[in-house]
Each structure stands twice: as C-alpha cells, then as structure tokens.
Design a protein around this motif. Structure first.
Motif, PDB file in Angstrom:
ATOM      1  N   LEU A 238     -45.544 -41.331   2.916  1.00  0.00           N
ATOM      2  CA  LEU A 238     -45.099 -42.719   2.874  1.00  0.00           C
ATOM      3  C   LEU A 238     -43.809 -42.882   2.074  1.00  0.00           C
ATOM      4  CD1 LEU A 238     -48.478 -44.612   2.539  1.00  0.00           C
ATOM      5  CD2 LEU A 238     -46.838 -44.757   4.419  1.00  0.00           C
ATOM      6  N   ARG A 239     -43.584 -42.030   1.085  1.00  0.00           N
ATOM      7  CA  ARG A 239     -42.302 -42.104   0.377  1.00  0.00           C
ATOM      8  C   ARG A 239     -41.141 -41.810   1.315  1.00  0.00           C
ATOM      9  NH1 ARG A 239     -45.304 -39.615  -3.743  1.00  0.00           N
ATOM     10  NH2 ARG A 239     -45.595 -40.989  -5.546  1.00  0.00           N
ATOM     11  N   LEU A 240     -41.364 -40.928   2.283  1.00  0.00           N
ATOM     12  CA  LEU A 240     -40.319 -40.640   3.258  1.00  0.00           C
ATOM     13  C   LEU A 240     -40.062 -41.831   4.172  1.00  0.00           C
ATOM     14  CD1 LEU A 240     -41.340 -36.995   4.275  1.00  0.00           C
ATOM     15  CD2 LEU A 240     -39.629 -37.706   2.594  1.00  0.00           C
ATOM     16  N   LEU A 241     -41.084 -42.678   4.384  1.00  0.00           N
ATOM     17  CA  LEU A 241     -40.963 -43.806   5.295  1.00  0.00           C
ATOM     18  C   LEU A 241     -40.491 -45.083   4.609  1.00  0.00           C
ATOM     19  CD1 LEU A 241     -44.185 -43.405   7.480  1.00  0.00           C
ATOM     20  CD2 LEU A 241     -41.819 -42.982   8.187  1.00  0.00           C
ATOM     21  N   ILE A 242     -41.049 -45.386   3.440  1.00  0.00           N
ATOM     22  CA  ILE A 242     -40.786 -46.686   2.813  1.00  0.00           C
ATOM     23  C   ILE A 242     -40.175 -46.582   1.423  1.00  0.00           C
ATOM     24  CG2 ILE A 242     -42.672 -47.744   4.101  1.00  0.00           C
ATOM     25  CD1 ILE A 242     -44.343 -47.702   1.604  1.00  0.00           C
ATOM     26  N   GLY A 243     -39.949 -45.368   0.935  1.00  0.00           N
ATOM     27  CA  GLY A 243     -39.345 -45.211  -0.373  1.00  0.00           C
ATOM     28  C   GLY A 243     -40.363 -45.191  -1.496  1.00  0.00           C
ATOM     29  N   PRO A 244     -39.897 -45.004  -2.739  1.00  0.00           N
ATOM     30  CA  PRO A 244     -40.804 -44.781  -3.870  1.00  0.00           C
ATOM     31  C   PRO A 244     -41.213 -46.035  -4.633  1.00  0.00           C
ATOM     32  CG  PRO A 244     -38.576 -44.287  -4.544  1.00  0.00           C
ATOM     33  CD  PRO A 244     -38.495 -44.713  -3.105  1.00  0.00           C
ATOM     34  N   GLU A 245     -40.843 -47.222  -4.181  1.00  0.00           N
ATOM     35  CA  GLU A 245     -41.184 -48.444  -4.915  1.00  0.00           C
ATOM     36  C   GLU A 245     -42.699 -48.641  -4.908  1.00  0.00           C
ATOM     37  OE1 GLU A 245     -41.014 -52.127  -6.884  1.00  0.00           O
ATOM     38  OE2 GLU A 245     -42.216 -51.575  -5.163  1.00  0.00           O
ATOM     39  N   HIS A 246     -43.321 -48.527  -6.093  1.00  0.00           N
ATOM     40  CA  HIS A 246     -44.779 -48.434  -6.152  1.00  0.00           C
ATOM     41  C   HIS A 246     -45.483 -49.719  -5.733  1.00  0.00           C
ATOM     42  CE1 HIS A 246     -43.870 -44.807  -8.525  1.00  0.00           C
ATOM     43  NE2 HIS A 246     -45.058 -44.411  -8.134  1.00  0.00           N
ATOM     44  N   ARG A 247     -44.873 -50.861  -5.915  1.00  0.00           N
ATOM     45  CA  ARG A 247     -45.551 -52.102  -5.526  1.00  0.00           C
ATOM     46  C   ARG A 247     -45.690 -52.217  -4.016  1.00  0.00           C
ATOM     47  NH1 ARG A 247     -42.161 -56.196  -9.268  1.00  0.00           N
ATOM     48  NH2 ARG A 247     -40.552 -54.758  -8.555  1.00  0.00           N
TER      49      ARG A 247
END
Length: 367
Positions: A301-310
């Motif tokens: 999912l970090r590859l898809l939507i980035g590392p923003e935890h919220r």
C-alpha cells in the motif's frame, strides 16, 4: 509549518477515489467468493438472496435453498467475517510496527507476540488434560470447550505476557529503546518457539494434530461466538490507530525531531506496543498463527498511496482483511475437498514478496 510538514510526509500521495474504489470492489469480490465457493458451490445471486432474507430465499420449502442458507449463515459468513477481522488486525499491526521501527521489514512476529500466543495455546493443548487430571476432573477436555473458551484465552494471555516481558526488558529509566525492543522481540520469539517445540516433542498423536492445526493457522473453526470475541478486541484497535497517524508521521524524522514537534514519543511507543499486542493476540487466539500479512500489505500500500499513516492505516485494514479472505478461499479450493492451513497459503505468497523486498533494498543500497 514544520509540524504540518511532519504530518504530511513528502512521499505521501493521496490515494484518490480510484484506489479506494478498487479496494472496495476487491473486498466485495473476495467476500462473495468466500461465501459462494467451497465444497458446496452457491451462485452469487442465491448468496445475495440469502443475505437479504436472512434465512433463505422466499418460498422456503426448497430444501436446496434451506441447505445453502444453513451453509452460508452458520459456516461461511462467520468464517468470512473472522477472516476480515484477523486480516485487518494483522495488517494494521504490521503498519504500526513498521512505523515505530522506521523500517518496512518490521513485522508483528518480530516482537514475539505471535510466538507467545502460540506458546499459550500449545501449553493448553498439551498440558490441558494433565492439569485437568491434577485438579481431579476426569476425562479429556471436550472438543467443544477447548477451542471456544480455554484455547483462545490461553493464546491471548500468552501474547500479552510476551508483550509485557518485551516492554520490561526494553525499558530503562522510563524510556524504551527501539533497537533493544527489536532485538529483545527476536530473542523472546526464539525462546517461545523453543518452548513450543518442547511441547510438540512431548505431545501424543491427538495433541500433535491439534498443535499442527493451530500453529499453521486456520479459519475452519469460526463460530459466531468467536467472531464476537474477536470483534470486541480488534475493532477498537482499528478505530483507535488512525489517531496515532500524526505521531507516526513525525517519528519518520527521528525520535528527537518528533519530540521537538510536540509528540510524546514514549507514550506513542507504549500505545503502539499495546495495540499490536491486542490485535495480534486476538487474531492468533481466533485463527492460530498466520504470518506475512503484516509484512506484505503495508509495503504494497505504500507503493500505491504513499506513507502517510492516517491514510495508510485504514487502507491496511481493508486490504489485510481482503487478502486473508482470499487466502482462505484458496486454502479451501486448492486441495478440495480437504483444506490447507491458511498459514501455508500466506507464507507461499508472503515469503517471495519478502525476498523481493530484501533484494530491492539491497540493490538500492549498492547504487
């Protein structure tokens, strides 16, 4: 301004409606497959009709419809809901651990929670009859009582004990070292696995079958009571974790920087550890030891939507539940009419993904 930048890492990308729509469609498809496929195949239209009418289709004199309703409502629906809960808890726990350690290779199993839960369950399976005899209670534990009450409780308590031991070892003068936490977790996991191995060695044939079923993971024993117990433990975690997103975003910059941005770092660590213990302990208590979900889902999912935890944490809950339900469908179909342990399926998917991640990081390090 610095705090705002910490809350929105430079690598973050808005997931957008397209990504969320895809996640929703894949989740809906996984649920329909889980409810319709198995030893008895049920068409999607009949599945929808049974769910809408709660006990079968109109004109309930059809014995086939009554049978299908029984299969879906009493067997497959609780199994599917349990898979969604456990998968969501494991994936969110993985994202929390990776945020805490600031390392995408971190996994809930590293802190020993899964191994501790497995040890608690193995202790009851192997020593339960002996303890019962020592208390003057004749006969083995009934099969209906062991998985429904004693076994999940022992698994949960084992995971909680491992987490408390980890926190005591890693805490000094009110502070918790992340490096010590990681190393102590590996040591505790190895110790719990060794003790479980001793119990496996001391078990008889019946106990060995139960241990194998438990340690490889399965959703086959799902009941409505187990779904309710898991929901009471996992749903509060899923509700609370987005509130930790800002702190985890700041922690990416380092502990000192996060502290200067107003983040109570030590309190954040304690909350992450306790929430991971609750979610993973409840998941292992309900479905046994299932690996790699907490590793693969957050990274993908970090590859898809980035590392923003919220945004990452809610997405992990959706994709984690979807992945475990699909793995359960594969476990039912690959060797039908028999059933593979779900832990084997997740390992077959997760281990190559883990190796790919390691090779990718290694190539970046050499460039």
């Amino acid at each position: 301004m610095a705090e705002a930048r910490a809350a929105r890492p430079s690598g973050a990308r808005r997931p957008g409606l397209v990504v969320w729509a895809i996640l929703g469609l894949v989740l809906a498809g996984a649920v329909l497959m889980s409810l319709g496929l198995g030893a008895v195949s049920i068409p999607p239209g009949r599945v929808a009709a049974i769910l809408l009418h709660g006990g079968g289709e109109p004109g309930g004199g059809d014995t086939g419809a009554a049978r299908d309703a029984l299969v879906i409502l009493n067997i497959r629906l609780p199994r599917t809901l349990l898979g969604l809960l456990v998968g969501a808890g494991l994936a969110v726990s993985g994202a929390l651990m990776q945020g805490l350690f600031r390392n995408p290779l971190a996994d809930p199993a590293l802190v020993g929670v899964s191994a501790g839960s497995g040890l608690g369950a193995a202790t009851v399976i192997v020593l339960g009859d002996r303890l019962r005899a020592a208390l003057g209670l004749a006969g083995p534990l009934p099969d209906a009582i062991l998985p429904e009450a004693i076994l999940p409780a022992a698994a949960f308590l084992g995971g909680l004990a491992a987490t408390l031991a980890l926190y005591v070892v890693a805490s000094r003068a009110g502070r918790t070292s992340v490096a010590t936490l990681l190393l102590a977790g590996i040591a505790l996991a190895a110790l719990a696995s060794a003790l479980t191995g001793l119990l496996v060695y001391a078990s008889d044939d019946r106990q060995l079958r139960d241990l194998t079923f438990w340690l490889l993971g399965s959703l086959g024993g799902a009941t409505w009571a187990k779904v309710l117990a898991s929901a009471l433990a996992i749903l509060p975690v899923l509700v609370l974790v987005p509130w930790l997103g800002r702190g985890l975003n700041a922690l990416v910059l380092g502990e000192a920087e996060a502290f200067h941005l107003g983040i109570a770092v030590e309190r954040l660590k304690r909350r992450v550890i306790l929430l991971v213990a609750l979610a993973v302990g409840a998941g292992v208590a309900a479905a046994g030891v299932i690996g790699f979900v907490g590793l693969v889902v957050p990274h993908a999912l970090r590859l898809l939507i980035g590392p923003e935890h919220r945004r990452l944490l809610p997405a992990c809950a959706v994709l984690g539940g979807t992945l475990l339900v699909l793995a359960d469908v594969a476990a039912r179909l690959v060797v039908a009419p028999a059933e593979l342990p779900i832990g084997i399926v997740t390992a077959l998917v997760g281990a190559p993904a883990f190796l790919w991640l390691l090779l990718g990081r290694s190539s970046v390090a050499h460039d």
